[in-house]
Enzyme design. Sequence first.
Site, PDB file in Angstrom:
ATOM      1  N   GLU A  86       1.859  -8.132   8.649  1.00 18.27           N
ATOM      2  CA  GLU A  86       2.166  -6.690   8.696  1.00 18.27           C
ATOM      3  C   GLU A  86       3.046  -6.283   7.517  1.00 18.27           C
ATOM      4  O   GLU A  86       3.381  -5.108   7.350  1.00 18.27           O
ATOM      5  CB  GLU A  86       2.885  -6.333  10.006  1.00 18.27           C
ATOM      6  CG  GLU A  86       1.998  -6.355  11.236  1.00 18.27           C
ATOM      7  CD  GLU A  86       0.806  -5.412  11.139  1.00 18.27           C
ATOM      8  OE1 GLU A  86       0.947  -4.324  10.568  1.00 18.27           O
ATOM      9  OE2 GLU A  86      -0.268  -5.786  11.628  1.00 18.27           O
ATOM     10  N   ARG A  96      -2.190  -7.489 -20.910  1.00 20.93           N
ATOM     11  CA  ARG A  96      -2.884  -6.884 -22.064  1.00 20.93           C
ATOM     12  C   ARG A  96      -1.946  -6.048 -22.928  1.00 20.93           C
ATOM     13  O   ARG A  96      -2.237  -5.760 -24.075  1.00 20.93           O
ATOM     14  CB  ARG A  96      -4.062  -6.022 -21.584  1.00 20.93           C
ATOM     15  CG  ARG A  96      -5.085  -6.822 -20.801  1.00 20.93           C
ATOM     16  CD  ARG A  96      -6.307  -6.018 -20.433  1.00 20.93           C
ATOM     17  NE  ARG A  96      -7.206  -5.853 -21.562  1.00 20.93           N
ATOM     18  CZ  ARG A  96      -7.349  -4.752 -22.257  1.00 20.93           C
ATOM     19  NH1 ARG A  96      -6.655  -3.679 -21.942  1.00 20.93           N
ATOM     20  NH2 ARG A  96      -8.188  -4.704 -23.269  1.00 20.93           N
ATOM     21  N   ASP A 149      -9.236   1.230 -25.811  1.00 27.09           N
ATOM     22  CA  ASP A 149      -9.710   1.066 -24.435  1.00 27.09           C
ATOM     23  C   ASP A 149      -9.542   2.351 -23.627  1.00 27.09           C
ATOM     24  O   ASP A 149      -8.727   3.204 -23.972  1.00 27.09           O
ATOM     25  CB  ASP A 149      -8.928  -0.052 -23.734  1.00 27.09           C
ATOM     26  CG  ASP A 149      -9.452  -1.425 -24.105  1.00 27.09           C
ATOM     27  OD1 ASP A 149     -10.628  -1.529 -24.454  1.00 27.09           O
ATOM     28  OD2 ASP A 149      -8.659  -2.385 -24.033  1.00 27.09           O
ATOM     29  N   PRO A 191       0.825  -1.214   0.000  1.00 31.57           N
ATOM     30  CA  PRO A 191       0.000   0.000   0.000  1.00 31.57           C
ATOM     31  C   PRO A 191       0.860   1.266   0.000  1.00 31.57           C
ATOM     32  O   PRO A 191       0.366   2.358  -0.239  1.00 31.57           O
ATOM     33  CB  PRO A 191      -0.822  -0.124   1.285  1.00 31.57           C
ATOM     34  CG  PRO A 191      -0.178  -1.171   2.108  1.00 31.57           C
ATOM     35  CD  PRO A 191       0.660  -2.019   1.213  1.00 31.57           C
TER      36      PRO A 191
HETATM   37  C1  LIG Z   1      -2.074  -6.070   5.800  1.00 28.07           C
HETATM   38  S1  LIG Z   1      -1.038  -5.609   4.484  1.00 28.07           S
HETATM   39  C2  LIG Z   1       0.308  -4.805   5.313  1.00 28.07           C
HETATM   40  C3  LIG Z   1       0.098  -3.339   5.442  1.00 28.07           C
HETATM   41  C4  LIG Z   1       1.277  -2.614   6.085  1.00 28.07           C
HETATM   42  N1  LIG Z   1       1.356  -2.916   7.487  1.00 28.07           N
HETATM   43  C5  LIG Z   1       1.085  -1.126   5.898  1.00 28.07           C
HETATM   44  O1  LIG Z   1       0.262  -0.543   6.623  1.00 28.07           O
HETATM   45  O2  LIG Z   1       1.711  -0.526   4.989  1.00 28.07           O
HETATM   46  C6  LIG Z   1      -0.340  -7.109   3.926  1.00 28.07           C
HETATM   47  C7  LIG Z   1       0.129  -7.119   2.494  1.00 28.07           C
HETATM   48  O3  LIG Z   1      -0.959  -6.908   1.607  1.00 28.07           O
HETATM   49  C8  LIG Z   1      -0.511  -6.285   0.416  1.00 28.07           C
HETATM   50  N2  LIG Z   1      -1.313  -5.075   0.223  1.00 28.07           N
HETATM   51  C9  LIG Z   1      -2.232  -4.573   1.071  1.00 28.07           C
HETATM   52  N3  LIG Z   1      -2.814  -3.475   0.556  1.00 28.07           N
HETATM   53  C10 LIG Z   1      -2.274  -3.272  -0.657  1.00 28.07           C
HETATM   54  C11 LIG Z   1      -2.454  -2.296  -1.658  1.00 28.07           C
HETATM   55  N4  LIG Z   1      -3.320  -1.301  -1.516  1.00 28.07           N
HETATM   56  N5  LIG Z   1      -1.722  -2.394  -2.802  1.00 28.07           N
HETATM   57  C12 LIG Z   1      -0.835  -3.397  -2.953  1.00 28.07           C
HETATM   58  N6  LIG Z   1      -0.603  -4.349  -2.022  1.00 28.07           N
HETATM   59  C13 LIG Z   1      -1.311  -4.294  -0.881  1.00 28.07           C
HETATM   60  C14 LIG Z   1       0.977  -6.026   0.593  1.00 28.07           C
HETATM   61  O4  LIG Z   1       1.689  -7.058  -0.045  1.00 28.07           O
HETATM   62  C15 LIG Z   1       1.139  -6.070   2.091  1.00 28.07           C
HETATM   63  O5  LIG Z   1       2.440  -6.461   2.475  1.00 28.07           O
END
Ligand SMILES: C[S@@+](CC[C@H](N)C(=O)[O-])C[C@H]1O[C@@H](n2cnc3c(N)ncnc32)[C@H](O)[C@@H]1O
Length: 246
Positions: A115, A152, A166, A88
Amino acid sequence: MRIGIVTIFPDFVKVIKEYGVIAQAVENGLLQIDVFNLRDFTTDKHKVVDDYPYGGGPGMVMKPEPFFRFFEFYTSNYGKPYVVLTSPQGRRFDNKVAMELATREQLVIICGRYEGIDERVMKFVDDEISIGDYVLTGGELPAMIIVDAVSRFVPGVVEEESVKNDSFYNDLLDYPHFTRPREINGLTVPEVLVSGNHEEVELWRRKESLKKTMLKRPDLFLKHQFDELDKKALISLFKELMKDAR
Ligand SMILES: C[S@@+](CC[C@H](N)C(=O)[O-])C[C@H]1O[C@@H](n2cnc3c(N)ncnc32)[C@H](O)[C@@H]1O
């Protein structure tokens, strides 16, 4: 293009290569998608991939050793890939990022869980990508979204003409589509589409694209680089509006 996905839930991710256009591309050899189970790169009896965080606090952290072993295995078998961590905290995924990633010969996508991963794994990571400002439970859905959108743009996977029409390709949204029957419950297909006049069809489609983009995504509309057909379409649109206003 070769894409590898590293996950603790391989069965969840594998379906990406079993349906539709992507399944066909895999069958035709345009795409090779390998799903790696991170637990295969553990050495203990219980195949543990997580541990408590140093410093305390909630949740678990993905251990670094399985990733170190995975990258050693991968690079010694296939060479150096471009490595994307789903996160994220990464740069926001969009059509342009997908196009950029599609130019890579080898992509490896890491799916985080808990996490997140031990920060030392970042030494293998070239790019961190987020699919939006929200937190998911894992990187599997983001990885599948990335693979789908990137595929794609791999030449031959989807007809080039179709990709170019697209939404987002030129900062415009796609035009409306119709198929048979010509009339259903009193709803008809626009006459121009059955006229057989290709120039008129092209102009109508561009007008509709511009209209939709202006109304639904003015931010994109303002970024769009206007070509000759756009100018012609805008003038025609403007004339129609003036006629309606009279
Ligand atoms: C619960 S999340 C960890 C979030 C992290 N503690 C933070 O707040 O930045 C677990 C995993 O989900 C994936 N993930 C969660 N949200 C995401 C997003 N918006 N985009 C891409 N990957 C995401 C990532 O690989 C991340 O390591």
